[in-house]
Scaffold this motif. Structure first.
Motif, PDB file in Angstrom:
ATOM      1  N   MET A   1      11.368   7.252 -17.272  1.00  0.00           N
ATOM      2  CA  MET A   1      11.793   8.602 -16.897  1.00  0.00           C
ATOM      3  C   MET A   1      12.491   9.267 -18.087  1.00  0.00           C
ATOM      4  SD  MET A   1      14.249   9.782 -13.733  1.00  0.00           S
ATOM      5  CE  MET A   1      14.678  11.502 -13.532  1.00  0.00           C
ATOM      6  N   THR A   2      12.178  10.532 -18.338  1.00  0.00           N
ATOM      7  CA  THR A   2      12.757  11.264 -19.446  1.00  0.00           C
ATOM      8  C   THR A   2      14.246  11.462 -19.225  1.00  0.00           C
ATOM      9  OG1 THR A   2      10.663  12.436 -19.723  1.00  0.00           O
ATOM     10  CG2 THR A   2      12.593  13.381 -20.808  1.00  0.00           C
ATOM     11  N   GLU A   3      15.027  11.272 -20.275  1.00  0.00           N
ATOM     12  CA  GLU A   3      16.466  11.493 -20.180  1.00  0.00           C
ATOM     13  C   GLU A   3      16.751  12.971 -19.928  1.00  0.00           C
ATOM     14  OE1 GLU A   3      19.358   9.526 -20.435  1.00  0.00           O
ATOM     15  OE2 GLU A   3      17.883   7.957 -19.995  1.00  0.00           O
ATOM     16  N   PRO A   4      17.711  13.289 -19.055  1.00  0.00           N
ATOM     17  CA  PRO A   4      18.050  14.694 -18.820  1.00  0.00           C
ATOM     18  C   PRO A   4      18.554  15.374 -20.088  1.00  0.00           C
ATOM     19  CG  PRO A   4      19.000  13.271 -17.120  1.00  0.00           C
ATOM     20  CD  PRO A   4      18.469  12.370 -18.195  1.00  0.00           C
ATOM     21  N   VAL A   5      18.240  16.648 -20.211  1.00  0.00           N
ATOM     22  CA  VAL A   5      18.770  17.458 -21.298  1.00  0.00           C
ATOM     23  C   VAL A   5      20.259  17.663 -21.046  1.00  0.00           C
ATOM     24  CG1 VAL A   5      18.685  19.726 -22.405  1.00  0.00           C
ATOM     25  CG2 VAL A   5      16.562  18.619 -21.650  1.00  0.00           C
ATOM     26  N   ARG A   6      21.069  17.476 -22.067  1.00  0.00           N
ATOM     27  CA  ARG A   6      22.500  17.659 -21.900  1.00  0.00           C
ATOM     28  C   ARG A   6      22.917  19.015 -22.462  1.00  0.00           C
ATOM     29  NH1 ARG A   6      27.473  13.449 -23.259  1.00  0.00           N
ATOM     30  NH2 ARG A   6      29.147  14.855 -22.562  1.00  0.00           N
ATOM     31  N   LEU A   7      23.657  19.779 -21.643  1.00  0.00           N
ATOM     32  CA  LEU A   7      24.113  21.106 -22.036  1.00  0.00           C
ATOM     33  C   LEU A   7      25.628  21.201 -21.907  1.00  0.00           C
ATOM     34  CD1 LEU A   7      21.507  23.224 -20.011  1.00  0.00           C
ATOM     35  CD2 LEU A   7      21.424  22.771 -22.460  1.00  0.00           C
ATOM     36  N   THR A   8      26.233  21.910 -22.836  1.00  0.00           N
ATOM     37  CA  THR A   8      27.639  22.252 -22.647  1.00  0.00           C
ATOM     38  C   THR A   8      27.715  23.398 -21.634  1.00  0.00           C
ATOM     39  OG1 THR A   8      27.664  23.942 -24.369  1.00  0.00           O
ATOM     40  CG2 THR A   8      28.112  21.666 -25.049  1.00  0.00           C
ATOM     41  N   LYS A   9      28.903  23.615 -21.096  1.00  0.00           N
ATOM     42  CA  LYS A   9      29.057  24.727 -20.160  1.00  0.00           C
ATOM     43  C   LYS A   9      28.733  26.055 -20.847  1.00  0.00           C
ATOM     44  CE  LYS A   9      32.505  24.807 -17.214  1.00  0.00           C
ATOM     45  NZ  LYS A   9      33.845  25.059 -16.577  1.00  0.00           N
ATOM     46  N   ALA A  10      29.148  26.195 -22.111  1.00  0.00           N
ATOM     47  CA  ALA A  10      28.880  27.443 -22.833  1.00  0.00           C
ATOM     48  C   ALA A  10      27.377  27.664 -23.006  1.00  0.00           C
ATOM     49  CB  ALA A  10      29.577  27.424 -24.192  1.00  0.00           C
ATOM     50  N   GLN A  11      26.638  26.611 -23.317  1.00  0.00           N
ATOM     51  CA  GLN A  11      25.190  26.746 -23.448  1.00  0.00           C
ATOM     52  C   GLN A  11      24.560  27.148 -22.117  1.00  0.00           C
ATOM     53  OE1 GLN A  11      24.463  22.760 -24.940  1.00  0.00           O
ATOM     54  NE2 GLN A  11      23.948  23.524 -26.988  1.00  0.00           N
ATOM     55  N   ASP A 274      28.057  19.721 -18.855  1.00  0.00           N
ATOM     56  CA  ASP A 274      29.404  19.169 -18.978  1.00  0.00           C
ATOM     57  C   ASP A 274      30.327  19.781 -17.925  1.00  0.00           C
ATOM     58  OD1 ASP A 274      28.463  17.788 -21.123  1.00  0.00           O
ATOM     59  OD2 ASP A 274      29.491  18.995 -22.652  1.00  0.00           O
ATOM     60  N   GLY A 275      30.979  18.924 -17.171  1.00  0.00           N
ATOM     61  CA  GLY A 275      31.914  19.383 -16.157  1.00  0.00           C
ATOM     62  C   GLY A 275      31.304  19.611 -14.800  1.00  0.00           C
ATOM     63  N   TRP A 276      29.960  19.542 -14.697  1.00  0.00           N
ATOM     64  CA  TRP A 276      29.294  19.724 -13.400  1.00  0.00           C
ATOM     65  C   TRP A 276      29.025  18.352 -12.788  1.00  0.00           C
ATOM     66  CZ3 TRP A 276      25.353  24.200 -12.684  1.00  0.00           C
ATOM     67  CH2 TRP A 276      25.883  25.383 -13.209  1.00  0.00           C
ATOM     68  N   ALA A 277      29.379  18.186 -11.533  1.00  0.00           N
ATOM     69  CA  ALA A 277      29.141  16.915 -10.867  1.00  0.00           C
ATOM     70  C   ALA A 277      27.686  16.773 -10.443  1.00  0.00           C
ATOM     71  CB  ALA A 277      30.058  16.792  -9.645  1.00  0.00           C
ATOM     72  N   ARG A 278      27.049  17.883 -10.100  1.00  0.00           N
ATOM     73  CA  ARG A 278      25.680  17.825  -9.573  1.00  0.00           C
ATOM     74  C   ARG A 278      24.657  17.897 -10.700  1.00  0.00           C
ATOM     75  NH1 ARG A 278      26.269  22.178  -4.586  1.00  0.00           N
ATOM     76  NH2 ARG A 278      27.616  20.893  -3.245  1.00  0.00           N
ATOM     77  N   PRO A 279      23.530  17.208 -10.560  1.00  0.00           N
ATOM     78  CA  PRO A 279      22.454  17.333 -11.541  1.00  0.00           C
ATOM     79  C   PRO A 279      21.878  18.742 -11.519  1.00  0.00           C
ATOM     80  CG  PRO A 279      21.709  16.059  -9.641  1.00  0.00           C
ATOM     81  CD  PRO A 279      23.174  16.253  -9.469  1.00  0.00           C
ATOM     82  N   PHE A 315      31.678  30.290 -15.028  1.00  0.00           N
ATOM     83  CA  PHE A 315      32.592  31.281 -15.606  1.00  0.00           C
ATOM     84  C   PHE A 315      34.066  30.982 -15.335  1.00  0.00           C
ATOM     85  CE2 PHE A 315      28.560  33.530 -14.806  1.00  0.00           C
ATOM     86  CZ  PHE A 315      28.314  34.074 -16.048  1.00  0.00           C
ATOM     87  N   ASP A 316      34.354  29.880 -14.632  1.00  0.00           N
ATOM     88  CA  ASP A 316      35.744  29.603 -14.239  1.00  0.00           C
ATOM     89  C   ASP A 316      36.339  30.823 -13.531  1.00  0.00           C
ATOM     90  OD1 ASP A 316      35.828  26.990 -15.392  1.00  0.00           O
ATOM     91  OD2 ASP A 316      35.986  27.953 -17.357  1.00  0.00           O
ATOM     92  N   PHE A 317      35.553  31.380 -12.627  1.00  0.00           N
ATOM     93  CA  PHE A 317      35.887  32.650 -11.981  1.00  0.00           C
ATOM     94  C   PHE A 317      35.620  32.498 -10.486  1.00  0.00           C
ATOM     95  CE2 PHE A 317      35.033  37.064 -10.729  1.00  0.00           C
ATOM     96  CZ  PHE A 317      35.958  37.801 -11.460  1.00  0.00           C
TER      97      PHE A 317
END
Length: 396
Positions: A1-11, A274-279, A315-317
């Motif tokens: 299985m392909t590894e998930p793409v990792r993104l920062t929150k800003a991305q 980053d920071g998200w619990a859900r896939p 957005f931390d909003f």
């Protein structure tokens, strides 16, 4: 299985903003064309409708947010005249959607007797002959508002009218049932925001109407779920299952198999943020700008902020619609528009178009902690632009 793409929150945030059209350049004020409106329609896929008119009808606002001041008659024309670029149906809520999306919602139409509101269900069960009479009037005479349908039936079928013991609400519920069931559609709205009900053939493009009238031509529900998830993925750029489901209010059992098959085919790519619990799931080829420099007041019904968990995560909003909250319990106001500055939601503005006084009233502005100083003149400029767009003389 392909590894998930990792993104920062800003991305992830920039991907989401670009997908929603906030990385596109605005035309010069007042120069937006039908082509610009079509660009927004293609980006977002669904424009929510709401009857609240304290500022402007909500379906006009997402275009202002992305294009700046534009001629609202362009959107009226796109909805009300052939060839229509948007038609109305229950998508997210009551919404404008491209005509090609209409057949994909057949699964909702087929459940009109189970999923619609009580009054619609009751009139279909208790007064089927009235429903058919209403249908025939709309097909023969439409586009008609509910008041026009009632007047037409009173003229054409006075005896049946007495037999049915009808009233305005019965006629209105019959029309809404037929609209939900996809047997009739809307040819637009009046100045009083009344639907103008019409036969499918009068509104939908020929190929879409043929699909609507011939069950054999409609996509299967499984095909429709896949396509609706892809519309949502294109409009979101990246999102969780919850985000993808919420765009068209799909149920888990409708969306999950579609998402799984799209991932297997590579049409969606698993991602972690980053920071998200859900896939999450990323649309391959989604635009990834290095910076977004948007300045926009957002309708409470803008698709960027529909899903409140997503809004908080990106957005931390934390945003709450307070229209239905008693006045003394409201925190930020009645009709509050978030202000997007750059890549962040930095303020909340409680606005009202005071048409009698000819001004845009700003009842309150609540700034987020850390909002940059340069956001303040930017907000002033957006408020002035909105006032001019609404035909008001200034901001108060």
């Amino acid at each position: 299985m392909t590894e998930p793409v990792r993104l920062t929150k800003a991305q992830a945030r920039r991907i989401a903003l670009a997908a929603q059209g906030f990385a596109d350049p605005r035309p010069a004020p007042g120069t937006a064309t039908t082509r610009h409106l079509q660009r927004v329609i293609d980006r977002v896929g669904v424009i929510q409708i709401d009857s609240v008119n304290v500022l402007a009808r909500s379906h006009y606002l997402p275009f202002f947010s992305r294009l700046g001041p534009y001629d609202r008659a362009l959107l009226d024309r796109a909805r009300d005249r052939a060839p229509r670029r948007v038609v109305e149906y229950w998508a997210h809520e009551a919404s404008l959607i491209p005509p090609r999306t209409w057949p994909l919602l057949d699964f909702r139409m087929q459940r009109a007797l189970k999923d619609s509101w009580g009054g619609m269900q009751r009139v279909a069960h208790d007064h089927p002959e009235l429903v058919e009479a209403v249908f025939e009037e709309v097909v023969a005479r439409g586009p008609l508002t509910s008041r026009h349908v009632e007047a037409a039936l009173e003229h054409d079928l006075p005896r049946e009218r007495e037999h049915w013991g009808w009233n305005w609400s019965l006629v209105k519920n019959a029309l809404e049932h037929l609209f939900w069931a996809g047997r009739i559609t809307s040819a637009g709205r009046t100045q009083q925001f009344e639907r103008r009900y019409a036969a499918l053939q009068r509104v939908l493009p020929r190929d879409v109407a043929e699909q609507a009238l011939d069950p054999a031509l409609r996509p299967t529900h499984e095909q429709a779920f896949r396509e609706l998830v892809m519309v949502a993925a294109a409009a979101l750029g990246v999102g969780t299952e919850q985000c993808l489901r919420d765009y068209f209010r799909l149920k888990p059992e409708q969306a999950r198999p579609a998402i799984a098959s799209l991932v297997e085919e590579g049409a969606l790519v698993p991602a972690t943020i980053d920071g998200w619990a859900r896939p999450a799931y990323l649309l391959p080829g989604a635009r990834r700008p290095r910076k977004v420099t948007a300045k926009a007041l957002l309708s409470p019904f803008d698709s960027l902020i529909w899903q409140r968990d997503r809004t908080a995560a990106l957005f931390d909003f934390t945003y709450r619609l307070e229209i239905y909250v008693p006045a003394h319990l409201r925190v930020h106001g009645y009709y509050v528009l978030p202000f997007l500055f750059g890549e962040h939601l930095v303020a909340r503005c409680d606005l009202k178009a005071d048409r009698a006084a000819g001004v845009l009233r700003v009842h309150a502005v609540h700034w987020e902690t850390g909002a940059p100083a340069e956001a303040r003149p930017a907000l002033d400029a957006e408020l002035a632009a909105m006032a001019g767009w609404l035909g008001l003389t200034g901001v108060a």
